[in-house]
Design a protein around this motif. Structure first.
Motif, PDB file in Angstrom:
ATOM      1  N   ALA A 107       0.830  -1.212   0.000  1.00 41.94           N
ATOM      2  CA  ALA A 107       0.000   0.000   0.000  1.00 41.94           C
ATOM      3  C   ALA A 107       0.861   1.258   0.000  1.00 41.94           C
ATOM      4  O   ALA A 107       0.596   2.212  -0.748  1.00 41.94           O
ATOM      5  N   LEU A 108       1.907   1.277   0.826  1.00 41.44           N
ATOM      6  CA  LEU A 108       2.736   2.477   0.946  1.00 41.44           C
ATOM      7  C   LEU A 108       3.666   2.669  -0.243  1.00 41.44           C
ATOM      8  O   LEU A 108       4.147   3.787  -0.481  1.00 41.44           O
ATOM      9  N   SER A 109       3.920   1.602  -0.995  1.00 45.89           N
ATOM     10  CA  SER A 109       4.788   1.729  -2.162  1.00 45.89           C
ATOM     11  C   SER A 109       4.009   2.103  -3.425  1.00 45.89           C
ATOM     12  O   SER A 109       4.618   2.419  -4.454  1.00 45.89           O
ATOM     13  N   ALA A 110       2.677   2.089  -3.354  1.00 40.95           N
ATOM     14  CA  ALA A 110       1.870   2.512  -4.507  1.00 40.95           C
ATOM     15  C   ALA A 110       2.118   4.001  -4.765  1.00 40.95           C
ATOM     16  O   ALA A 110       1.942   4.819  -3.859  1.00 40.95           O
ATOM     17  N   PRO A 111       2.549   4.378  -5.981  1.00 43.05           N
ATOM     18  CA  PRO A 111       2.940   5.767  -6.243  1.00 43.05           C
ATOM     19  C   PRO A 111       1.862   6.789  -5.898  1.00 43.05           C
ATOM     20  O   PRO A 111       2.171   7.851  -5.330  1.00 43.05           O
ATOM     21  N   GLU A 112       0.596   6.475  -6.197  1.00 38.36           N
ATOM     22  CA  GLU A 112      -0.467   7.454  -5.934  1.00 38.36           C
ATOM     23  C   GLU A 112      -0.704   7.626  -4.433  1.00 38.36           C
ATOM     24  O   GLU A 112      -0.997   8.730  -3.957  1.00 38.36           O
ATOM     25  N   VAL A 113      -0.568   6.539  -3.670  1.00 43.04           N
ATOM     26  CA  VAL A 113      -0.731   6.621  -2.212  1.00 43.04           C
ATOM     27  C   VAL A 113       0.428   7.409  -1.605  1.00 43.04           C
ATOM     28  O   VAL A 113       0.223   8.306  -0.785  1.00 43.04           O
ATOM     29  N   ARG A 114       1.632   7.070  -2.021  1.00 48.65           N
ATOM     30  CA  ARG A 114       2.823   7.757  -1.519  1.00 48.65           C
ATOM     31  C   ARG A 114       2.739   9.263  -1.791  1.00 48.65           C
ATOM     32  O   ARG A 114       3.006  10.084  -0.911  1.00 48.65           O
ATOM     33  N   ALA A 115       2.345   9.621  -3.010  1.00 49.06           N
ATOM     34  CA  ALA A 115       2.265  11.040  -3.386  1.00 49.06           C
ATOM     35  C   ALA A 115       1.227  11.769  -2.543  1.00 49.06           C
ATOM     36  O   ALA A 115       1.465  12.891  -2.073  1.00 49.06           O
TER      37      ALA A 115
END
Length: 292
Positions: free
Chosen positions: A243-251
């Motif tokens: 979950a935390l490595s998903a680019p949209e979540v991280r951004a």
């Protein structure tokens, strides 16, 4: 499955939980709900999570107050015994700000003025025993100067108080103060990260302003119940990493003025234990209690 957020809706902890919750649900293949249980600097929600059955269905998104609560409060649980660390989530700076009309342009000028006239300069925080309070206590203890503490009930009231001039200085999380800083109503004087924060470029850390080694970042950590089945803890750790490595979540999380700080079980355990021990010493040394 539920994630307990120990603060009301709309704050940074709640926002971050709701940003990774859909990806977590997707990775686990089952419903995951965010449940807000605010009160007493996060301890009400944490106590609720500590009472839950260790069946892998209740999780806690802990905030930095959890480390200081261990010393300032009489709690029905102990953090390192009641919970199983799963993952660090995010970290960011606290920022010391001055009212735009305050006479000090730098933190050094505040220190000099406070040494000349101890206890004549007041500063606001997000509450007695909060990280904002104990970090300033450590700065004063280290630097040999004395300010007068004025606690407020959270980041919003603190920001309003400093803008209005009720107190000339305040320290809180960057997300709670960023809008007023951008508008020019507040002047940032320093951040509590090791070096400058990319979220507030040009503002030096206290370590860079004569307090070498000083660091007091705000943080979020994801915890399970101690005694939960090892496969459930391991699977949740894997799901959080995804979950935390998903680019949209991280951004989206980093838009809140913090940095994603993914870290596994052992890193999370060491970090939490260090925070409890470190701030416990500062709280005891400075006789900080919830009576003020």
């Amino acid at each position: 499955m539920r994630i307990i957020v120990p603060f009301p809706p709309g704050g940074m902890t709640d926002i971050v939980a709701r940003l990774f919750q859909p990806k977590l649900q997707e990775a686990l293949g089952k419903p995951v709900v965010v449940e807000n249980r605010g009160g007493a600097s996060g301890s009400v929600g944490a106590a609720e999570a500590a009472r839950a059955a260790p069946d892998g269905n209740t999780w806690l998104l802990a905030f930095d107050t959890e480390a200081t609560n261990q010393t300032t409060m009489r709690l029905p649980y102990r953090l390192m015994q009641a919970f199983a660390p799963v993952s660090l989530v995010a970290t960011g700076p606290l920022v010391l700000v001055a009212n735009k009309d305050a006479p000090w342009k730098t933190f050094g000028e505040v220190v000099a003025a406070a040494k000349r006239a101890p206890d004549t300069i007041s500063y606001g925080t997000t509450g007695v025993g909060a990280l904002s309070h104990v970090s300033m206590a450590l700065l004063q203890q280290t630097g040999g100067f004395k300010l007068t503490h004025v606690p407020y009930r959270g980041g919003g009231p603190l920001a309003q108080a400093v803008v209005a001039g009720e107190v000339p200085l305040g320290i809180g999380s960057l997300p709670s103060l960023a809008q007023q800083i951008k508008a020019g109503a507040l002047r940032p004087l320093g951040v509590t990260t090791e070096t400058e924060s990319r979220h507030l470029p040009g503002v030096k850390s206290f370590a860079q302003q004569g307090f070498p080694g000083f660091e007091a970042p705000t943080w979020l950590a994801f915890l399970g119940r101690a005694g939960a089945p090892e496969p459930a803890l391991r699977r949740m750790g894997e799901a959080m990493s995804q979950a935390l490595s998903a680019p949209e979540v991280r951004a989206r999380i980093e838009e809140q003025g913090v940095d994603v700080l993914a870290g596994g079980v052992e890193r999370c355990r060491r970090f939490l234990n260090s925070e409890v021990q470190r701030w416990g010493r500062v709280i005891r040394d400075n006789n900080i209690t919830l009576d003020g």
